[in-house]
Design a protein around this motif. Structure first.
Motif, short mmCIF file in Angstrom:
data_model
loop_
_atom_site.label_atom_id
_atom_site.label_comp_id
_atom_site.label_asym_id
_atom_site.label_seq_id
_atom_site.Cartn_x
_atom_site.Cartn_y
_atom_site.Cartn_z
N GLY A 81 0.61 -0.99 -0.07
CA GLY A 81 -0.28 0.14 0.04
C GLY A 81 1.27 1.67 -0.11
O GLY A 81 2.07 1.21 -0.60
N VAL A 82 0.38 2.12 0.73
CA VAL A 82 0.68 3.37 0.92
C VAL A 82 1.66 3.91 2.19
O VAL A 82 0.55 3.99 3.03
CB VAL A 82 0.30 4.73 0.33
CG1 VAL A 82 1.11 6.36 0.18
CG2 VAL A 82 0.33 3.79 -1.49
N ALA A 83 2.55 3.89 2.29
CA ALA A 83 2.42 4.77 3.88
C ALA A 83 3.03 6.53 4.10
O ALA A 83 3.82 6.90 3.34
CB ALA A 83 4.10 3.93 4.60
N PHE A 84 2.27 7.07 4.83
CA PHE A 84 2.33 8.05 4.97
C PHE A 84 3.35 9.02 6.24
O PHE A 84 2.96 8.34 7.42
CB PHE A 84 1.26 9.25 4.36
CG PHE A 84 0.27 8.44 3.64
CD1 PHE A 84 -0.33 9.12 2.51
CD2 PHE A 84 -0.92 7.49 4.14
CE1 PHE A 84 -0.63 9.09 1.46
CE2 PHE A 84 -1.75 7.80 2.49
CZ PHE A 84 -1.27 7.94 0.74
N ARG A 85 4.11 9.53 6.12
CA ARG A 85 4.69 10.03 6.81
C ARG A 85 4.32 11.89 7.35
O ARG A 85 4.04 12.32 6.34
CB ARG A 85 7.15 9.93 6.62
CG ARG A 85 7.20 10.88 8.02
CD ARG A 85 8.99 10.68 7.50
NE ARG A 85 9.22 11.75 6.89
CZ ARG A 85 9.98 13.04 7.02
NH1 ARG A 85 9.93 13.38 7.88
NH2 ARG A 85 10.47 13.52 5.72
N VAL A 86 4.09 11.53 8.55
CA VAL A 86 3.17 12.62 9.15
C VAL A 86 4.00 13.16 10.38
O VAL A 86 4.46 12.74 10.83
CB VAL A 86 1.97 11.80 9.64
CG1 VAL A 86 1.91 13.71 10.14
CG2 VAL A 86 1.18 11.40 9.37
N ASP A 87 4.79 14.30 9.84
CA ASP A 87 4.91 15.69 11.05
C ASP A 87 4.79 14.83 12.17
O ASP A 87 3.17 15.91 13.06
CB ASP A 87 4.64 17.33 10.61
CG ASP A 87 5.74 17.99 11.13
OD1 ASP A 87 5.99 18.28 12.41
OD2 ASP A 87 6.33 18.83 10.64
N GLY A 88 5.48 15.35 13.08
CA GLY A 88 5.07 14.79 14.88
C GLY A 88 4.01 15.93 15.15
O GLY A 88 3.27 15.74 16.36
N ARG A 89 4.47 16.63 15.31
CA ARG A 89 3.82 18.61 15.52
C ARG A 89 2.33 17.80 14.77
O ARG A 89 1.48 18.56 15.90
CB ARG A 89 3.58 19.56 14.88
CG ARG A 89 5.48 19.67 15.51
CD ARG A 89 6.10 20.64 14.80
NE ARG A 89 6.57 21.09 13.55
CZ ARG A 89 7.02 21.22 12.65
NH1 ARG A 89 7.04 22.33 13.14
NH2 ARG A 89 7.38 20.92 11.21
N ASN A 90 1.64 17.48 14.19
CA ASN A 90 0.45 17.41 13.51
C ASN A 90 0.18 15.81 14.09
O ASN A 90 -1.30 15.37 13.95
CB ASN A 90 0.15 17.73 12.01
CG ASN A 90 0.93 18.49 11.43
OD1 ASN A 90 0.05 19.70 11.95
ND2 ASN A 90 0.94 18.78 10.14
N ARG A 91 0.95 15.15 15.01
CA ARG A 91 -0.05 14.00 15.32
C ARG A 91 -1.40 13.85 16.10
O ARG A 91 -2.20 13.22 15.62
CB ARG A 91 1.15 13.77 16.50
CG ARG A 91 0.61 12.40 17.37
CD ARG A 91 1.26 11.87 18.18
NE ARG A 91 2.37 11.32 18.11
CZ ARG A 91 2.65 10.36 17.31
NH1 ARG A 91 2.02 9.15 16.74
NH2 ARG A 91 4.64 10.36 17.13
N ALA A 92 -1.86 15.21 17.07
CA ALA A 92 -3.43 14.97 17.51
C ALA A 92 -4.03 15.14 16.60
O ALA A 92 -5.46 14.74 16.04
CB ALA A 92 -2.96 16.26 18.92
N ASN A 93 -3.76 16.54 15.78
CA ASN A 93 -4.92 16.19 14.79
C ASN A 93 -5.38 15.18 13.81
O ASN A 93 -6.07 15.31 13.38
CB ASN A 93 -4.52 18.07 14.03
CG ASN A 93 -4.45 18.95 14.58
OD1 ASN A 93 -5.40 18.95 15.18
ND2 ASN A 93 -4.28 20.12 14.57
N VAL A 94 -3.73 14.84 12.90
CA VAL A 94 -4.00 13.22 12.43
C VAL A 94 -5.18 12.39 12.72
O VAL A 94 -5.84 12.01 12.58
CB VAL A 94 -2.88 13.19 11.56
CG1 VAL A 94 -2.83 11.54 10.87
CG2 VAL A 94 -1.77 13.84 11.14
N LEU A 95 -4.51 11.78 14.24
CA LEU A 95 -4.71 11.08 14.54
C LEU A 95 -6.46 10.99 15.26
O LEU A 95 -7.54 9.94 14.93
CB LEU A 95 -4.65 10.50 16.34
CG LEU A 95 -2.96 10.08 16.71
CD1 LEU A 95 -2.21 9.54 18.18
CD2 LEU A 95 -3.18 8.91 15.93
N ASP A 96 -6.61 12.20 15.37
CA ASP A 96 -8.30 12.93 15.65
C ASP A 96 -9.31 12.46 14.58
O ASP A 96 -10.32 11.81 14.29
CB ASP A 96 -8.24 13.55 15.95
CG ASP A 96 -8.40 14.47 17.71
OD1 ASP A 96 -7.83 13.63 18.43
OD2 ASP A 96 -7.80 15.68 17.87
#
Length: 175
Positions: free
Chosen positions: A63-78
Motif C-alpha cells: 500500500g502507501v505509507a504516509f509520513r506525518v509531521d509529529g507536530r500534527n499527531r493529535a489532529n491526524v489521530l483525531d
C-alpha cells in the motif's frame, strides 16, 4: 515530537484527508487487504449494507505509507479515529512496514475486528458483487469505492485476481 507513519491500503491511498510530509509505497507484514468489512455508514446503509476493505490477519499487503509531521499527531489521530472508528469495526494498531526505500518502520494501521458484527469474512466473488452493487453510503456509491481502490492497487503494480474479477462483474452490472 517525532514524525510517524500511517499505512493506507484502500481509500487512504487515494484520499488520505490529512497533511503528510512524504508518501512512499510500502509493504505491511502480517496482514492482507480483503473486501471483508460490511459498510453501513460510508459505502452502505443499515438498510442496504455495502462492503469495504479491511486488513485481515496473515500474509502481507502493499500500500502507501504516509509520513506525518509529529507536530500534527493529535489532529491526524483525531481525524483518522473519526473516519476509521465510526462503528468500531476496525482496531487501531501498530504494524511493521518495509518502505520502498528499504527502511523499516512501525506504522499506524486499522485492522478488521474479526469479532465485530460487520466482519464479513472471506466471500465468494458473487457474494461480494451482490453486496457492492447498489449500496450507497455517506461517502457515495460502493461501486465507486471498489473501482477506485482497484485502480490504485493496479498503479502500485499489484495483481489481485479475486478483486479484478469483482471489478469486472461490477462494471458489467453497471452497463
Amino acid at each position: 515530537m517525532n514524525d510517524f507513519w500511517v499505512f493506507g491500503y484502500a481509500s487512504l491511498m487515494w484520499k488520505p484527508g490529512f497533511d503528510f510530509v512524504e508518501k512512499q509505497r510500502a509493504r505491511l507484514h502480517g496482514y492482507h487487504r480483503s473486501l471483508c468489512v460490511i459498510s453501513i455508514e460510508h459505502r452502505g446503509s443499515a438498510h442496504r449494507p455495502g462492503l469495504v476493505m479491511g486488513l485481515d490477519r496473515g500474509g502481507s499487503c502493499v500500500g502507501v505509507a504516509f509520513r506525518v509531521d509529529g507536530r500534527n499527531r493529535a489532529n491526524v489521530l483525531d481525524y483518522l479515529r473519526a473516519r476509521e472508528l465510526v462503528t468500531n469495526v476496525y482496531l487501531e494498531r501498530r504494524g511493521s512496514i518495509t518502505i520502498e526505500d528499504g527502511n523499516h518502520a512501525s506504522a499506524l494501521i486499522y485492522v478488521a475486528d474479526r469479532d465485530h458484527g460487520q466482519y464479513a469474512g472471506r466471500l465468494s466473488v458473487g457474494e461480494a458483487v451482490a453486496r457492492v452493487c447498489g449500496a450507497v453510503g455517506g461517502m457515495g456509491p460502493n461501486e465507486d469505492y471498489v473501482l477506485n481502490t482497484a485502480d490504485h492497487i493496479r498503479t502500485l503494480g499489484i495483481r489481485d485476481h479475486w478483486l479484478e474479477e469483482v471489478v469486472s462483474r461490477v462494471k458489467a452490472r453497471r452497463t
